[in-house]
Design a protein around this motif. Sequence first.
Motif, short mmCIF file in Angstrom:
data_model
loop_
_atom_site.label_atom_id
_atom_site.label_comp_id
_atom_site.label_asym_id
_atom_site.label_seq_id
_atom_site.Cartn_x
_atom_site.Cartn_y
_atom_site.Cartn_z
N GLU A 1 71.95 -3.46 35.88
CA GLU A 1 71.79 -4.87 35.48
C GLU A 1 71.97 -5.02 33.96
N ALA A 2 71.30 -4.15 33.20
CA ALA A 2 71.37 -4.24 31.73
C ALA A 2 72.81 -4.02 31.25
N TYR A 3 73.53 -3.05 31.84
CA TYR A 3 74.90 -2.81 31.38
C TYR A 3 75.85 -3.92 31.86
N SER A 4 75.56 -4.54 32.99
CA SER A 4 76.39 -5.69 33.41
C SER A 4 76.24 -6.81 32.39
N ILE A 5 74.98 -7.04 31.96
CA ILE A 5 74.73 -8.08 30.94
C ILE A 5 75.50 -7.72 29.67
N ALA A 6 75.43 -6.44 29.29
CA ALA A 6 76.07 -6.00 28.05
C ALA A 6 77.60 -6.17 28.13
N MET A 7 78.18 -5.86 29.28
CA MET A 7 79.65 -6.01 29.41
C MET A 7 80.03 -7.47 29.22
N LEU A 8 79.24 -8.34 29.85
CA LEU A 8 79.56 -9.76 29.75
C LEU A 8 79.40 -10.25 28.31
N LEU A 9 78.33 -9.82 27.63
CA LEU A 9 78.12 -10.28 26.24
C LEU A 9 79.18 -9.70 25.31
N ALA A 10 79.59 -8.45 25.58
CA ALA A 10 80.66 -7.85 24.76
C ALA A 10 81.94 -8.68 24.92
N ASP A 11 82.18 -9.12 26.15
CA ASP A 11 83.38 -9.90 26.44
C ASP A 11 83.31 -11.27 25.74
N LYS A 12 82.14 -11.94 25.85
CA LYS A 12 82.03 -13.30 25.33
C LYS A 12 81.77 -13.34 23.82
N LEU A 13 81.00 -12.37 23.30
CA LEU A 13 80.57 -12.45 21.90
C LEU A 13 81.20 -11.36 21.03
N GLY A 14 81.87 -10.39 21.64
CA GLY A 14 82.50 -9.31 20.86
C GLY A 14 81.62 -8.08 20.84
N LEU A 15 82.26 -6.94 20.56
CA LEU A 15 81.50 -5.69 20.62
C LEU A 15 81.39 -5.04 19.25
N ASN A 16 82.51 -4.79 18.61
CA ASN A 16 82.43 -4.04 17.36
C ASN A 16 82.08 -4.93 16.18
N ALA A 17 83.02 -5.81 15.80
CA ALA A 17 82.71 -6.70 14.67
C ALA A 17 82.21 -8.05 15.17
N GLY A 18 81.76 -8.09 16.44
CA GLY A 18 81.42 -9.39 17.04
C GLY A 18 80.08 -9.94 16.57
N ARG A 19 79.66 -11.01 17.22
CA ARG A 19 78.39 -11.65 16.88
C ARG A 19 77.22 -10.79 17.34
N GLY A 20 76.03 -11.03 16.74
CA GLY A 20 74.87 -10.20 17.05
C GLY A 20 74.34 -10.44 18.46
N TRP A 21 74.15 -9.41 19.19
CA TRP A 21 73.50 -9.51 20.50
C TRP A 21 72.91 -8.15 20.87
N SER A 22 71.92 -8.15 21.73
CA SER A 22 71.34 -6.89 22.19
C SER A 22 70.71 -7.09 23.57
N VAL A 23 70.57 -5.98 24.27
CA VAL A 23 69.97 -6.01 25.60
C VAL A 23 68.85 -4.98 25.65
N GLN A 24 67.69 -5.41 26.13
CA GLN A 24 66.55 -4.51 26.30
C GLN A 24 66.31 -4.34 27.80
N GLY A 25 66.25 -3.10 28.26
CA GLY A 25 65.88 -2.85 29.66
C GLY A 25 64.50 -2.20 29.70
N THR A 26 63.67 -2.60 30.66
CA THR A 26 62.37 -1.92 30.83
C THR A 26 62.12 -1.71 32.32
N ASP A 27 61.38 -0.66 32.62
CA ASP A 27 61.00 -0.40 34.02
C ASP A 27 59.71 0.41 34.04
N LEU A 28 59.04 0.31 35.16
CA LEU A 28 57.81 1.09 35.37
C LEU A 28 58.12 2.59 35.48
N SER A 29 59.26 2.90 36.10
CA SER A 29 59.57 4.28 36.46
C SER A 29 60.21 5.03 35.29
N THR A 30 59.57 6.11 34.88
CA THR A 30 60.13 6.92 33.77
C THR A 30 61.47 7.54 34.19
#
Length: 269
Positions: free
Chosen positions: A114-143
């Motif tokens: 889920e987190a990487y799907s979000i990241a792919m979409l944001l990289a596409d829409k906002l840019g990846l290298n020199a693009g606009r600022g964005w970040s994705v945080q993933g959390t889960d109970l399971s280590t």
Amino acid sequence: MSHIDDSAFQAISDLFHRISGIRLTEAKRALVQSRLQKLALDSGESDINRFVHKVARGEFPDEVRVQVVDRLTTNETYFFREPEHFEDLARRASAHPPSQEFKVWSGASSSGEEAYSIAMLLADKLGLNAGRGWSVQGTDLSTAMVESASRGLYPMERARKVSQDYLRRFCLRGEGPYEGQLLICRELRARVSFQCANLMQPLPPLPLFDVIFLRNVLIYFDLPAKQAIVGRVMERLKPGGVLYPGHAESLANLNLPLKAVAPAVYQHA
Ligand SMILES: C[S@@+](CC[C@H](N)C(=O)[O-])C[C@H]1O[C@@H](n2cnc3c(N)ncnc32)[C@H](O)[C@@H]1O
């Protein structure tokens, strides 16, 4: 190997409920048995009932309890699950003021798809290298899930829902010992971080988010637990930000300042 008896099933069900907030129903008894059997043997206990009672009494090191919880969680997930949310996310990301970082939280991120799907979409829409600022945080109970998500390595067949374009731009094809696997590219992984967080307990320090994915986890909780979790999660949502539960998880009867703006899209009032 013995079968899990009533008292051991009750003990493990109470322990898991105390830790995760999830109640294991009787229908899960065979599943619990199959998931804990090997762990019992690996921990030097051939009798699953004795193993379970010892875990419940805290007679094993903490790692064993962590492994028990890891084995009992349901981690099913896949890339671009429930695509309507990604369409909504694309619109919101594109409309976001370019001067402000766009922050998204995947609140039960499982193995990270889920987190990487979000990241792919944001990289596409906002840019990846020199693009606009964005970040994705993933959390889960399971280590175990957090460790697996952080690696970003998946069997190739798990990428069926990833478009050819995104596969080419954001994933590397494994070679040699990694044949048949794909690795999320380094630049994308650098924008995504994972950590453990139990939604049933006070959350670790997290920033405020524009969008929070809280999908396919609320189904496991009763109404009071759901109310507590969503209330706690909403404290990390910016005013005007949106929360996505899974499409099968209504937030309608929760007493919280959330407005339904589309199916399974709730805005912080
Ligand atoms: C079915 S997966 C959902 C994954 C992803 N959100 C999706 O929709 O595909 C449910 C996840 O919730 C996590 N989970 C269960 N109880 C939790 C809790 N109390 N706190 C945090 N995560 C929890 C499990 O470890 C599991 O990875």
